[in-house]
Write a protein that holds these residues in place. Structure first.
Motif, PDB file in Angstrom:
ATOM      1  N   THR A 261     -29.216 -20.566 -33.087  1.00 47.72           N
ATOM      2  CA  THR A 261     -28.230 -20.327 -34.143  1.00 47.72           C
ATOM      3  C   THR A 261     -28.049 -21.549 -35.032  1.00 47.72           C
ATOM      4  O   THR A 261     -27.952 -21.439 -36.252  1.00 47.72           O
ATOM      5  CB  THR A 261     -26.877 -19.933 -33.514  1.00 47.72           C
ATOM      6  N   LEU A 262     -28.011 -22.728 -34.421  1.00 50.53           N
ATOM      7  CA  LEU A 262     -27.744 -23.945 -35.188  1.00 50.53           C
ATOM      8  C   LEU A 262     -28.984 -24.487 -35.897  1.00 50.53           C
ATOM      9  O   LEU A 262     -28.872 -25.078 -36.970  1.00 50.53           O
ATOM     10  CB  LEU A 262     -27.189 -25.030 -34.256  1.00 50.53           C
ATOM     11  N   VAL A 263     -30.162 -24.281 -35.293  1.00 53.23           N
ATOM     12  CA  VAL A 263     -31.353 -25.005 -35.741  1.00 53.23           C
ATOM     13  C   VAL A 263     -32.272 -24.191 -36.628  1.00 53.23           C
ATOM     14  O   VAL A 263     -32.787 -24.693 -37.640  1.00 53.23           O
ATOM     15  CB  VAL A 263     -32.134 -25.542 -34.517  1.00 53.23           C
ATOM     16  N   ILE A 264     -32.525 -22.924 -36.270  1.00 54.03           N
ATOM     17  CA  ILE A 264     -33.627 -22.180 -36.887  1.00 54.03           C
ATOM     18  C   ILE A 264     -33.523 -22.138 -38.405  1.00 54.03           C
ATOM     19  O   ILE A 264     -34.472 -22.484 -39.119  1.00 54.03           O
ATOM     20  CB  ILE A 264     -33.710 -20.757 -36.301  1.00 54.03           C
ATOM     21  N   ASN A 265     -32.387 -21.686 -38.916  1.00 49.89           N
ATOM     22  CA  ASN A 265     -32.264 -21.571 -40.373  1.00 49.89           C
ATOM     23  C   ASN A 265     -32.438 -22.915 -41.068  1.00 49.89           C
ATOM     24  O   ASN A 265     -33.149 -23.035 -42.078  1.00 49.89           O
ATOM     25  CB  ASN A 265     -30.914 -20.960 -40.736  1.00 49.89           C
ATOM     26  N   ARG A 266     -31.788 -23.950 -40.534  1.00 49.38           N
ATOM     27  CA  ARG A 266     -31.868 -25.267 -41.161  1.00 49.38           C
ATOM     28  C   ARG A 266     -33.289 -25.829 -41.094  1.00 49.38           C
ATOM     29  O   ARG A 266     -33.788 -26.405 -42.069  1.00 49.38           O
ATOM     30  CB  ARG A 266     -30.889 -26.237 -40.481  1.00 49.38           C
ATOM     31  N   ALA A 267     -33.959 -25.656 -39.931  1.00 47.77           N
ATOM     32  CA  ALA A 267     -35.316 -26.188 -39.788  1.00 47.77           C
ATOM     33  C   ALA A 267     -36.311 -25.423 -40.662  1.00 47.77           C
ATOM     34  O   ALA A 267     -37.215 -26.023 -41.264  1.00 47.77           O
ATOM     35  CB  ALA A 267     -35.739 -26.119 -38.318  1.00 47.77           C
TER      36      ALA A 267
END
Length: 571
Positions: A261-267
């Protein structure tokens, strides 16, 4: 008499595991039935729902993972020594201590929802997080009672309460989201209505547990209760010392979904992917691949970990070390025998499994390599995640075994090291354009493998056991590989014959492929004597089945084999 007592305990352990397995299977099926129409109703906005639910799951584990384990272990120990007064004290202390933690987590999620949703680039998920936040307090109360009954080896209230939660999540959640969509509500409001079913389900499940506990206590009051008990302060310290490392261990395992949830979109955005495409990739992965990868271990293997903990704890409490070592060996073997074919089988049948449950439709995703459908993204990801079923199954079992052996801090060390690898791998791999979304399942596999390696080392060293993967799982692994190859061949043949991915077609493919795989696995396991007499006898109707196989020559008869293994410490 000693052999009879051990045999009864073995049967009890398997019956408890079967009860939780059946309950978890029904709950997971209801969960899948819940997500299928929810996916159609919310469409591309399913990512909002998943973001809220994954953060809830993380705080849920922080609130409750250590509680049932701590209570079941202390209750099992007190019950084995005939101390009902101490059992009551453990229960009351746990409700008070963890009720406060649940209240804190509820307030944290409710007031911190906006900040969390903004940071994770899921800005519409804040309302859904607030709607789901009260469940964290309710779950702590329910989990305290579940741990109490698990320590008494009564798995029925846990199973029933889980069903109540799942049923009302399905009924209320789908009804509410359908009404909100018909009224023209925004995606954020629709997702909030969708998760409201879980809040209602947890509330009703908690009401059931409280009522069941009240009725049980009235019917099972000891006629001459023992006044023997540890002091309140001593018990509170024990609960904290057990629960804290177990909570950290269990919540760390769920950190993979939380990090998604925290990483995928931002990465993904860092690698040049547009926000809308990143949200679609995240939604395809978390909606289609993750739930199916979690279905098999949670229904087939996790219950072994739940039921073995009080059994080993009780054996150690009365200093029956040979019996404890026997249970350690049996639980590891059974976990591997079940998990290996499940892991490899789902890996080769990932696409028809997704197509059967979720279909092949959805909104096309525009990627750098062209336009793809959600199933095209989810199927390879599920194949990768499926390879982790064996790892996470053994990791969960070894976690429970170390906790039962009064080494709760060791799984915390193992999993914490695994999480460090998870964070580094997920942030690094997802940011690579050539890897992208598939960095998430790869990072999860790395995390599980590292943590399991440390757990095996700790268990072997602290219990003075010789745990060799080749000796434990070589034959089941070879047989599982043959069964997966058979399933893959059936899949290719029938797919070429039918030439489409309709639900009926996929159902036929899966039915035939799974049947062939199971037949191959059973036949090859018997042929190479990959399963032992004592392991067959633990199954339902196992005595009759084992006697039949021995008469036919498919099974070796070693009446005292397990005792010799424990005596020689050559596990």
């Amino acid at each position: 008499m000693q052999n009879t007592g051990r045999k009864t305990a073995e049967k009890s352990f398997i019956v408890e595991a079967l009860i939780i397995s059946l309950s978890n299977f029904v709950v997971k099926i209801i969960g899948v039935l819940f997500k299928i129409p929810m996916t159609y109703i919310l469409g591309v906005n399913m990512g909002i729902f998943n973001a809220a639910y994954s953060i809830y799951a993380m705080l849920f584990m922080l609130s409750t993972a250590g509680l049932p384990v701590a209570i079941s272990r202390l209750v099992a120990s007190a019950n084995e020594r005939g101390r009902p007064r101490e059992i009551r004290r453990v229960y009351r202390l746990s409700v008070a201590m963890f009720g406060l933690i649940g209240l804190f987590c509820t307030l944290l999620l409710f007031f911190g929802a906006e900040a969390i949703s903004n940071f994770s680039e899921h800005r519409d998920a804040a309302l859904a997080m607030r709607v789901i936040s009260p469940t964290l307090f309710l779950i702590c109360i329910s989990a305290a009672i579940r741990g109490y009954f698990q320590g008494l080896k009564n798995m029925y209230p846990t199973a029933i309460s889980q069903f109540i939660e799942a049923f009302f999540k399905l009924a209320v959640g789908l009804g509410a989201v359908a009404v909100s969509k018909n009224l023209g509500a925004s995606p954020a409001v629709q997702a909030a209505f969708g998760v409201s079913g879980l809040t209602v389900g947890v509330f009703l499940g908690t009401v059931f547990m409280v009522a069941y506990k009240h009725i049980y206590d009235r019917r099972n009051r000891p006629k001459r209760p023992s006044r023997e008990s540890e002091a309140w302060r001593v018990l509170a310290k024990r609960i904290a010392l057990i629960a804290l490392p177990v909570t950290i261990t269990s919540s760390a395992l769920y950190l993979a979904q939380f990090l998604d949830t925290l990483v995928i979109n931002r990465a993904l955005m860092r690698s040049g992917v547009e926000l809308q495409t990143a949200e679609q990739l995240y939604s395809a992965y978390t909606t289609y691949a993750v739930p199916l990868a979690d279905l098999l271990p949670s229904t087939l293997v996790y219950p072994i970990a739940i039921s073995i903990l009080p059994t080993v704890s009780a054996a150690l409490a009365v200093k029956r070390y040979k019996k404890a070592k026997y249970y350690i060996f049996s639980s590891l073997r059974i976990s591997g025998i079940i998990a290996l074919p499940a892991s490899l089988g789902l890996a080769v049948l990932a696409r028809p499994a997704i197509a059967l449950i979720f279909g092949t439709g959805g909104v096309p995703i525009e990627t750098a390599s062209g336009t793809v459908m959600p199933i095209d993204v989810a199927a390879p990801a599920l194949s990768l995640l499926s390879l982790g079923i064996f790892l996470i199954s053994l990791l969960s079992t070894t976690n429970a075994l170390l906790q039962a052996c009064h080494r709760s801090y060791l799984p915390m060390i193992s999993v914490s090291i695994g999480v460090v690898f998870l964070v580094i791998a997920e942030v690094g791999l997802v940011s690579i354009p050539a890897v992208g979304i598939y960095g998430a399942p790869l990072a999860t596999l790395i995390c599980y493998a590292v943590a399991l390696a440390f757990n095996i080392r700790f268990l072997a060293k602290t219990q003075r056991l010789k745990l060799e993967f080749f000796y434990l799982f070589a034959k089941p692994a070879c047989c599982a590989a043959f069964s997966a190859a058979g399933a893959h061949a059936v899949n290719l043949l029938l797919s070429a014959l039918f030439g489409n991915e309709r639900r009926l077609t996929c159902a036929i493919i899966l039915l035939v492929a799974v049947s062939v795989a199971v037949a191959i696995y059973i036949v090859t396991m018997l042929a190479v004597k990959g399963i032992r007499e004592n392991e067959v006898r633990l199954l339902p109707m196992g005595d009759r089945f084992a006697d039949y196989l021995i008469r036919k020559g498919y099974l070796e008869h070693h009446e005292q084999r397990s005792s010799r293994i424990s005596d020689q410490n050559t596990l």
